[in-house]
Scaffold this motif. Structure first.
Motif, PDB file in Angstrom:
ATOM      1  N   ILE A  71      15.294  -4.144 -10.062  1.00  0.00           N
ATOM      2  CA  ILE A  71      15.012  -5.434 -10.699  1.00  0.00           C
ATOM      3  C   ILE A  71      16.117  -6.441 -10.389  1.00  0.00           C
ATOM      4  O   ILE A  71      15.844  -7.614 -10.095  1.00  0.00           O
ATOM      5  N   ALA A  72      17.383  -5.985 -10.429  1.00  0.00           N
ATOM      6  CA  ALA A  72      18.509  -6.877 -10.130  1.00  0.00           C
ATOM      7  C   ALA A  72      18.437  -7.394  -8.704  1.00  0.00           C
ATOM      8  O   ALA A  72      18.709  -8.573  -8.440  1.00  0.00           O
ATOM      9  N   ILE A  73      18.052  -6.530  -7.764  1.00  0.00           N
ATOM     10  CA  ILE A  73      17.943  -6.951  -6.364  1.00  0.00           C
ATOM     11  C   ILE A  73      16.837  -7.983  -6.210  1.00  0.00           C
ATOM     12  O   ILE A  73      16.999  -8.991  -5.512  1.00  0.00           O
ATOM     13  N   VAL A  74      15.708  -7.754  -6.872  1.00  0.00           N
ATOM     14  CA  VAL A  74      14.590  -8.706  -6.781  1.00  0.00           C
ATOM     15  C   VAL A  74      14.997 -10.069  -7.342  1.00  0.00           C
ATOM     16  O   VAL A  74      14.722 -11.116  -6.742  1.00  0.00           O
ATOM     17  N   VAL A  75      15.669 -10.069  -8.490  1.00  0.00           N
ATOM     18  CA  VAL A  75      16.124 -11.327  -9.100  1.00  0.00           C
ATOM     19  C   VAL A  75      17.112 -12.038  -8.182  1.00  0.00           C
ATOM     20  O   VAL A  75      17.039 -13.257  -7.987  1.00  0.00           O
ATOM     21  N   PHE A  76      18.036 -11.274  -7.607  1.00  0.00           N
ATOM     22  CA  PHE A  76      19.019 -11.863  -6.697  1.00  0.00           C
ATOM     23  C   PHE A  76      18.353 -12.449  -5.454  1.00  0.00           C
ATOM     24  O   PHE A  76      18.713 -13.541  -4.994  1.00  0.00           O
ATOM     25  N   VAL A  77      17.366 -11.747  -4.921  1.00  0.00           N
ATOM     26  CA  VAL A  77      16.634 -12.243  -3.744  1.00  0.00           C
ATOM     27  C   VAL A  77      15.919 -13.550  -4.071  1.00  0.00           C
ATOM     28  O   VAL A  77      15.978 -14.525  -3.306  1.00  0.00           O
ATOM     29  N   ILE A  78      15.240 -13.604  -5.215  1.00  0.00           N
ATOM     30  CA  ILE A  78      14.537 -14.834  -5.603  1.00  0.00           C
ATOM     31  C   ILE A  78      15.527 -15.977  -5.791  1.00  0.00           C
ATOM     32  O   ILE A  78      15.266 -17.107  -5.366  1.00  0.00           O
TER      33      ILE A  78
ATOM     34  N   ASN B 152      18.613  13.112 -14.350  1.00  0.00           N
ATOM     35  CA  ASN B 152      17.654  12.420 -13.498  1.00  0.00           C
ATOM     36  C   ASN B 152      16.947  11.292 -14.241  1.00  0.00           C
ATOM     37  O   ASN B 152      16.543  10.296 -13.638  1.00  0.00           O
ATOM     38  N   ILE B 153      16.773  11.443 -15.550  1.00  0.00           N
ATOM     39  CA  ILE B 153      16.204  10.330 -16.329  1.00  0.00           C
ATOM     40  C   ILE B 153      17.146   9.135 -16.300  1.00  0.00           C
ATOM     41  O   ILE B 153      16.722   7.986 -16.116  1.00  0.00           O
ATOM     42  N   ILE B 154      18.441   9.406 -16.470  1.00  0.00           N
ATOM     43  CA  ILE B 154      19.436   8.321 -16.377  1.00  0.00           C
ATOM     44  C   ILE B 154      19.429   7.709 -14.980  1.00  0.00           C
ATOM     45  O   ILE B 154      19.494   6.488 -14.821  1.00  0.00           O
ATOM     46  N   LYS B 155      19.306   8.570 -13.980  1.00  0.00           N
ATOM     47  CA  LYS B 155      19.266   8.079 -12.601  1.00  0.00           C
ATOM     48  C   LYS B 155      18.037   7.197 -12.373  1.00  0.00           C
ATOM     49  O   LYS B 155      18.108   6.158 -11.697  1.00  0.00           O
ATOM     50  N   ALA B 156      16.896   7.592 -12.928  1.00  0.00           N
ATOM     51  CA  ALA B 156      15.670   6.803 -12.784  1.00  0.00           C
ATOM     52  C   ALA B 156      15.821   5.430 -13.424  1.00  0.00           C
ATOM     53  O   ALA B 156      15.374   4.412 -12.870  1.00  0.00           O
ATOM     54  N   VAL B 157      16.462   5.385 -14.613  1.00  0.00           N
ATOM     55  CA  VAL B 157      16.695   4.100 -15.282  1.00  0.00           C
ATOM     56  C   VAL B 157      17.608   3.220 -14.434  1.00  0.00           C
ATOM     57  O   VAL B 157      17.359   2.005 -14.278  1.00  0.00           O
ATOM     58  N   LEU B 158      18.656   3.812 -13.874  1.00  0.00           N
ATOM     59  CA  LEU B 158      19.568   3.045 -13.018  1.00  0.00           C
ATOM     60  C   LEU B 158      18.851   2.514 -11.781  1.00  0.00           C
ATOM     61  O   LEU B 158      19.082   1.368 -11.352  1.00  0.00           O
ATOM     62  N   ILE B 159      17.988   3.328 -11.193  1.00  0.00           N
ATOM     63  CA  ILE B 159      17.227   2.888 -10.020  1.00  0.00           C
ATOM     64  C   ILE B 159      16.353   1.696 -10.378  1.00  0.00           C
ATOM     65  O   ILE B 159      16.271   0.703  -9.628  1.00  0.00           O
ATOM     66  N   LEU B 160      15.693   1.762 -11.540  1.00  0.00           N
ATOM     67  CA  LEU B 160      14.836   0.654 -11.970  1.00  0.00           C
ATOM     68  C   LEU B 160      15.645  -0.608 -12.212  1.00  0.00           C
ATOM     69  O   LEU B 160      15.241  -1.709 -11.797  1.00  0.00           O
ATOM     70  N   VAL B 161      16.810  -0.481 -12.863  1.00  0.00           N
ATOM     71  CA  VAL B 161      17.659  -1.642 -13.135  1.00  0.00           C
ATOM     72  C   VAL B 161      18.158  -2.271 -11.837  1.00  0.00           C
ATOM     73  O   VAL B 161      18.141  -3.502 -11.668  1.00  0.00           O
ATOM     74  N   VAL B 162      18.599  -1.420 -10.903  1.00  0.00           N
ATOM     75  CA  VAL B 162      19.095  -1.938  -9.617  1.00  0.00           C
ATOM     76  C   VAL B 162      17.981  -2.632  -8.853  1.00  0.00           C
ATOM     77  O   VAL B 162      18.174  -3.704  -8.254  1.00  0.00           O
TER      78      VAL B 162
ATOM     79  N   ALA C 248       0.822  -1.214   0.000  1.00  0.00           N
ATOM     80  CA  ALA C 248       0.000   0.000   0.000  1.00  0.00           C
ATOM     81  C   ALA C 248       0.854   1.262   0.000  1.00  0.00           C
ATOM     82  O   ALA C 248       0.405   2.322  -0.474  1.00  0.00           O
ATOM     83  N   ALA C 249       2.082   1.167   0.534  1.00  0.00           N
ATOM     84  CA  ALA C 249       2.951   2.345   0.605  1.00  0.00           C
ATOM     85  C   ALA C 249       3.785   2.542  -0.665  1.00  0.00           C
ATOM     86  O   ALA C 249       4.424   3.585  -0.816  1.00  0.00           O
ATOM     87  N   ILE C 250       3.804   1.554  -1.567  1.00  0.00           N
ATOM     88  CA  ILE C 250       4.642   1.647  -2.775  1.00  0.00           C
ATOM     89  C   ILE C 250       4.239   2.815  -3.679  1.00  0.00           C
ATOM     90  O   ILE C 250       5.113   3.573  -4.128  1.00  0.00           O
ATOM     91  N   PRO C 251       2.952   3.016  -3.995  1.00  0.00           N
ATOM     92  CA  PRO C 251       2.608   4.154  -4.877  1.00  0.00           C
ATOM     93  C   PRO C 251       3.078   5.494  -4.327  1.00  0.00           C
ATOM     94  O   PRO C 251       3.567   6.346  -5.095  1.00  0.00           O
ATOM     95  N   GLY C 252       2.943   5.708  -3.007  1.00  0.00           N
ATOM     96  CA  GLY C 252       3.404   6.955  -2.412  1.00  0.00           C
ATOM     97  C   GLY C 252       4.905   7.130  -2.542  1.00  0.00           C
ATOM     98  O   GLY C 252       5.395   8.235  -2.839  1.00  0.00           O
ATOM     99  N   GLY C 253       5.668   6.047  -2.333  1.00  0.00           N
ATOM    100  CA  GLY C 253       7.118   6.117  -2.478  1.00  0.00           C
ATOM    101  C   GLY C 253       7.539   6.418  -3.898  1.00  0.00           C
ATOM    102  O   GLY C 253       8.443   7.232  -4.140  1.00  0.00           O
ATOM    103  N   ILE C 254       6.869   5.769  -4.863  1.00  0.00           N
ATOM    104  CA  ILE C 254       7.178   6.032  -6.271  1.00  0.00           C
ATOM    105  C   ILE C 254       6.860   7.483  -6.621  1.00  0.00           C
ATOM    106  O   ILE C 254       7.598   8.156  -7.363  1.00  0.00           O
ATOM    107  N   GLY C 255       5.748   7.981  -6.066  1.00  0.00           N
ATOM    108  CA  GLY C 255       5.377   9.368  -6.332  1.00  0.00           C
ATOM    109  C   GLY C 255       6.407  10.357  -5.804  1.00  0.00           C
ATOM    110  O   GLY C 255       6.720  11.357  -6.465  1.00  0.00           O
ATOM    111  N   LYS C 256       6.964  10.089  -4.621  1.00  0.00           N
ATOM    112  CA  LYS C 256       7.981  10.980  -4.059  1.00  0.00           C
ATOM    113  C   LYS C 256       9.246  10.969  -4.907  1.00  0.00           C
ATOM    114  O   LYS C 256       9.862  12.021  -5.149  1.00  0.00           O
ATOM    115  N   ILE C 257       9.647   9.779  -5.345  1.00  0.00           N
ATOM    116  CA  ILE C 257      10.843   9.692  -6.198  1.00  0.00           C
ATOM    117  C   ILE C 257      10.611  10.404  -7.523  1.00  0.00           C
ATOM    118  O   ILE C 257      11.477  11.153  -8.012  1.00  0.00           O
ATOM    119  N   ALA C 258       9.436  10.186  -8.123  1.00  0.00           N
ATOM    120  CA  ALA C 258       9.133  10.824  -9.411  1.00  0.00           C
ATOM    121  C   ALA C 258       9.103  12.346  -9.267  1.00  0.00           C
ATOM    122  O   ALA C 258       9.582  13.077 -10.150  1.00  0.00           O
TER     123      ALA C 258
END
Length: 436
Positions: A227-234, A215-225, A191-201
């Motif tokens: 996804i990489a963390i989620v894959v590593f956790v799984i 900041n666009i490059i930074k946003a892409v890097l944040i998304l890649v990191v 439930a808190a994810i949309p608010g967090g995404i909104g603050k970052i955006a």
């Protein structure tokens, strides 16, 4: 994938459990927006805007935004988690009666669960008193007409809300899908994810100014990191070391039993997300107490500066890692006792090839579990602190930079729920998510 989802609703028992879980979560989300009596709504909005940069941001995430609403579920399920930690620690031969109950199976487990419930109410009362008085001192005007009767009503409502959440979690465990307490925390984080995404955006794009391209490059890097963390956790969560076990043949009457080969599955992270939740609860407690006296006591200022994990203080990070490692070993060896496993194998005529039954098996299992658990503990610690460091380096808001704990809980609970549904489908001859 879609066929698997359709198979879920073909099984009546599974369909009822999923619907029951969803209905309970709806009740939880409704309660997160019901304010406590005698609370000033304007002060709540001021609190929501000013408190996101401190440790309360983490608690607000776990409660699904209920803390900043100061709703009946403002304290969330944290008192129950703290009570569980205390009871499990006392069960490690600290209190002989608790240790005896821990060895009595389901009967002893019910007694310890009852003690945990009583402990939750006691801790909830203490925390509710601290919240109501402390927040009113920091944010003047939060409590309307403060008096003993007013504070008593607020404390009773907050404690009742936590007790109700504890009951909802137990109902999900019994009649729903997965562990109820974990699912409630999972729902709060989602439930808190949309608010967090909104603050970052907002920070990266709305307030970017001339730095929009960077900041666009930074946003892409944040998304890649992310996804990489989620894959590593799984990947690590699914890792298993299989210990082969051979059972000797034995004749009982006219029938022959045994003679089969199997294995003991030892997960790299057998403790799941529990150590992270335990460590987060213990690390946030001093900062919560100190926040009420910030600026008025040197000790409170020192705690906020050095022991507040939401700020990424070096000492706090080190203690956080040590607590995660310690709780990982503690919880893993509580859940999988090598001595009990060796005794059970010996009683049933089982043995590990090349290892003598009895004490040698206990030593062998302990050595393997220690190595695997150490890897799992470092994995949990790395995932917990890496997003903090990355978020601080990227200049993200402090309230959303603590993503490691949230990611671990989200992925861990999602995998547990998926495996539960998977087992129910396979048992009824339906294809699941994994077995295609």
């Amino acid at each position: 994938m879609f066929r698997t989802l359709s198979n879920i609703f073909k099984v009546m028992d599974l369909r009822k459990r999923i619907i029951f879980t969803l209905l309970v979560l709806i009740v939880y989300r409704i309660g997160a927006f019901i304010p406590v009596p005698n609370i000033n709504a304007d002060a709540i909005r001021q609190f929501d805007q000013s408190a996101t940069s401190n440790v309360f941001g983490l608690l607000n995430t776990f409660s699904g935004g209920a803390l900043f609403q100061f709703s009946i579920f403002a304290m969330g399920i944290m008192p129950y988690i703290t009570a569980s930690i205390i009871v499990q620690l006392l069960s490690m031969d600290v209190i002989p009666r608790f240790a005896q109950w821990a060895k009595e199976g389901d009967v002893g487990k019910k007694k310890l669960t009852q003690i945990t419930r009583y402990g939750t109410i006691v801790l909830g009362l203490i925390q509710a008193i601290g919240f109501s008085i402390g927040f009113n001192n920091v944010y003047a005007g939060l409590v309307i007409n403060p008096s003993v009767a007013t504070y008593a009503l607020i404390v009773i409502v907050l404690t009742a809300g936590t007790s109700f959440l504890m009951w909802l979690g137990e109902q999900i465990t019994e009649n729903g899908i997965g562990n109820g307490i974990s699912i409630i925390i999972f729902a709060g984080i989602v439930a808190a994810i949309p608010g967090g995404i909104g603050k970052i955006a907002t920070q990266l794009f709305v307030d970017a100014g001339d730095a929009l391209f960077m900041n666009i490059i930074k946003a892409v890097l944040i998304l890649v990191v992310a996804i990489a963390i989620v894959v590593f956790v799984i990947f690590v969560q699914q890792g298993i070391r299989k210990i082969p076990v051979q059972y000797a043949k034995r004749v009982v009457g006219r029938k022959m039993y045994g003679g089969q080969s199997t294995h003991i599955p030892m997960k790299v992270n057998a403790a799941g997300v529990i150590p992270v939740i335990f460590a987060s609860s213990l690390m946030t407690f001093p900062s919560i107490i100190a926040s009420f006296w910030t600026g008025r006591s040197w000790l409170a200022d020192w705690i906020q500066h050095n022991l507040n994990i939401s700020t990424g203080a070096p000492l706090a990070m080190v203690l956080y890692v040590l607590l995660i490692v310690g709780f990982t070993f503690f919880y893993t060896f509580v859940q999988m006792n090598p001595e009990q496993m060796a005794d059970q194998m010996k009683k049933n005529g089982g043995y590990i090839p090349g290892v003598r039954p009895g004490k040698a098996t206990t030593v062998y299992l302990t050595r393997i579990m220690t190595r695997i658990t150490l890897t799992g503990a470092f994995f949990l610690a790395l995932i917990s602190i890496l997003p903090m460091i990355f978020g601080k380096a990227a200049g993200l808001p402090t309230s959303v930079s603590i993503g490691g704990t949230s990611i671990l809980i989200l992925v861990g609970v999602a995998l547990e729920m998926m495996k539960t549904i998977e087992s129910q489908l396979i048992k009824r001859h339906y294809k699941g998510f994994i077995n295609k």
